[in-house]
Design an enzyme around this catalytic site. Structure first.
Site, mmCIF file in Angstrom:
data_model
loop_
_atom_site.group_PDB
_atom_site.id
_atom_site.type_symbol
_atom_site.label_atom_id
_atom_site.label_comp_id
_atom_site.label_asym_id
_atom_site.label_seq_id
_atom_site.Cartn_x
_atom_site.Cartn_y
_atom_site.Cartn_z
ATOM 1 N N ALA A 75 -2.002 -7.160 12.794
ATOM 2 C CA ALA A 75 -3.436 -7.358 12.999
ATOM 3 C C ALA A 75 -3.690 -8.623 13.798
ATOM 4 O O ALA A 75 -2.939 -9.605 13.718
ATOM 5 C CB ALA A 75 -4.136 -7.448 11.645
ATOM 6 N N HIS A 128 -4.152 -9.583 4.907
ATOM 7 C CA HIS A 128 -3.417 -10.663 4.238
ATOM 8 C C HIS A 128 -4.295 -11.901 4.048
ATOM 9 O O HIS A 128 -4.087 -12.684 3.123
ATOM 10 C CB HIS A 128 -2.168 -11.022 5.032
ATOM 11 C CG HIS A 128 -1.051 -10.032 4.860
ATOM 12 N ND1 HIS A 128 -0.169 -10.072 3.810
ATOM 13 C CD2 HIS A 128 -0.685 -8.959 5.614
ATOM 14 C CE1 HIS A 128 0.700 -9.083 3.917
ATOM 15 N NE2 HIS A 128 0.411 -8.390 5.006
ATOM 16 N N ASP A 149 3.215 -7.798 0.743
ATOM 17 C CA ASP A 149 4.267 -6.948 1.302
ATOM 18 C C ASP A 149 5.456 -7.015 0.351
ATOM 19 O O ASP A 149 5.944 -8.109 0.043
ATOM 20 C CB ASP A 149 4.677 -7.432 2.691
ATOM 21 C CG ASP A 149 3.588 -7.223 3.735
ATOM 22 O OD1 ASP A 149 2.699 -6.387 3.496
ATOM 23 O OD2 ASP A 149 3.635 -7.914 4.773
ATOM 24 N N GLU A 176 3.158 1.865 6.685
ATOM 25 C CA GLU A 176 3.725 0.640 6.121
ATOM 26 C C GLU A 176 3.915 0.822 4.614
ATOM 27 O O GLU A 176 3.040 0.460 3.819
ATOM 28 C CB GLU A 176 2.823 -0.567 6.404
ATOM 29 C CG GLU A 176 2.727 -0.926 7.876
ATOM 30 C CD GLU A 176 2.022 -2.255 8.120
ATOM 31 O OE1 GLU A 176 1.619 -2.914 7.133
ATOM 32 O OE2 GLU A 176 1.875 -2.632 9.304
#
Length: 264
Positions: free
Chosen positions: A165, A172, A179, A228
Site C-alpha cells: 500500500a 498496518h 502479518d 495474502e
C-alpha cells in the site's frame, strides 16, 4: 239313532262354511303379512344407503420457515474514525489524518521477526490466538509485521500497488493488523503460507479471536491486493463471526462499500 231334521243340518252346514271362510281369510292375512315383512326387509336391505367412508383429510401444507431477520448492528462502530476497530482502509479510503498513529499501541508479547506493536485490544486478541494455535493444534506462530507508521510505509512501498500500500493507505497504520507466519519462517510473507498447517488453522479459526483474512485469493477486484494468507485484520469477534456466518469475506462487501481495485 235319531237324525237331525233337514233345517238343523242346513244350519250346521252354513256355520261350517262360515268358519272355513274365516279361517281362509285369516290364513291369507297371515301369509300376506309374512311375505310383506320378508319383502320389506329385503327391500330395506337393498335400498339401504352404503356405509359412508371417511374422506381423507388433506395434509396441512408445510409452514414456510420464518423469514430471517438480520439483527446485526452494522452501525455499532464507525467505518471512518481511525480509532474505530471497524475503520475501513483501502485504495479509496486513506487514513484520516494520513499520518495517524494510535495512542494505545502496546508491544505484542509473541514470537516475532520485527518487534510487533498493536492497539491494546488487538494485541490481547493476537496473544490469545497464538496461544490457542499452540495448545489446540501444536502450531507455533510468529509475527512478521504489525503496526507500521506513515514513515515506515514510505520505506516499504515499492511502487507495486498490488503488493504494497502507498503511505497513508495501509491497514498496518491502524494498529489492528498483523502479518503472521510459522515460527520456522517457512513461507513467511508468501502465498504458500496458506497451504501450511499454520495458514490453514488461521484461515479456519482466526474469526474466533476477532480476526479476518483481509485479502482473500478471489477478491483482488474488490480489495486491490493479491492473495495474502498471512495478513490478518482485527475487527472484533462479533463482526468476524458475522462475516463468516454470512459467507462474506471482505469488509467492502459486508458494509456495501465500493470496490477499491485501484487508487483514484
Amino acid at each position: 239313532m235319531t237324525h237331525p231334521s233337514p233345517a238343523v243340518q242346513k244350519r250346521r252346514m252354513t256355520v261350517a262354511l262360515v268358519l272355513i271362510a274365516v279361517l281362509l281369510a285369516v290364513a291369507v292375512v297371515v301369509v300376506g303379512a309374512v311375505s310383506a315383512g320378508a319383502n320389506g326387509g329385503a327391500g330395506a336391505a337393498a335400498s339401504a344407503p352404503p356405509t359412508p367412508t371417511e374422506t381423507p383429510r388433506p395434509a396441512p401444507a408445510e409452514a414456510a420457515p420464518p423469514a430471517t431477520v438480520d439483527t446485526f448492528d452494522r452501525t455499532a462502530h464507525s467505518l471512518d474514525d481511525p480509532m474505530s476497530i471497524w475503520v475501513v482502509v483501502n485504495k479509496l479510503r486513506p487514513m484520516n489524518p494520513q499520518d495517524f498513529e494510535p495512542a494505545d499501541l502496546v508491544f505484542v508479547p509473541v514470537e516475532y521477526t520485527f518487534e510487533p506493536y498493536m492497539r491494546q485490544e488487538a494485541s490481547d486478541a493476537a496473544v490469545t490466538m497464538f496461544e490457542a494455535a499452540a495448545n489446540e493444534a501444536d502450531l507455533f506462530l510468529a509475527s512478521n509485521s504489525a503496526f507500521r507508521s506513515y514513515g515506515a510505509q514510505e520505506n516499504i512501498y515499492d511502487g507495486d500497488d498490488t503488493l504494497t500500500a502507498r503511505p497513508g493507505y495501509s491497514e498496518h497504520q491502524t494498529g489492528l493488523t498483523i502479518d503472521i507466519g510459522p515460527s520456522t519462517g517457512e513461507c513467511s510473507i508468501e502465498a504458500c503460507f496458506g497451504e501450511l498447517p499454520e495458514g490453514i488453522w488461521l484461515r479456519d479459526n482466526a474469526y474466533r479471536f476477532g480476526f479476518i483474512l483481509r485479502y482473500p485469493a478471489d477478491k483482488m477486484a474488490v480489495t486491490g491486493y493479491e492473495y495474502e494468507p498471512w495478513h490478518f485484520r482485527y475487527v472484533g469477534v462479533p463482526l468476524a463471526t458475522e462475516m463468516r456466518e454470512k459467507g462474506i469475506s471482505t469488509m467492502e462487501e459486508f458494509f456495501g462499500l465500493p470496490a477499491a481495485p485501484s487508487y483514484e
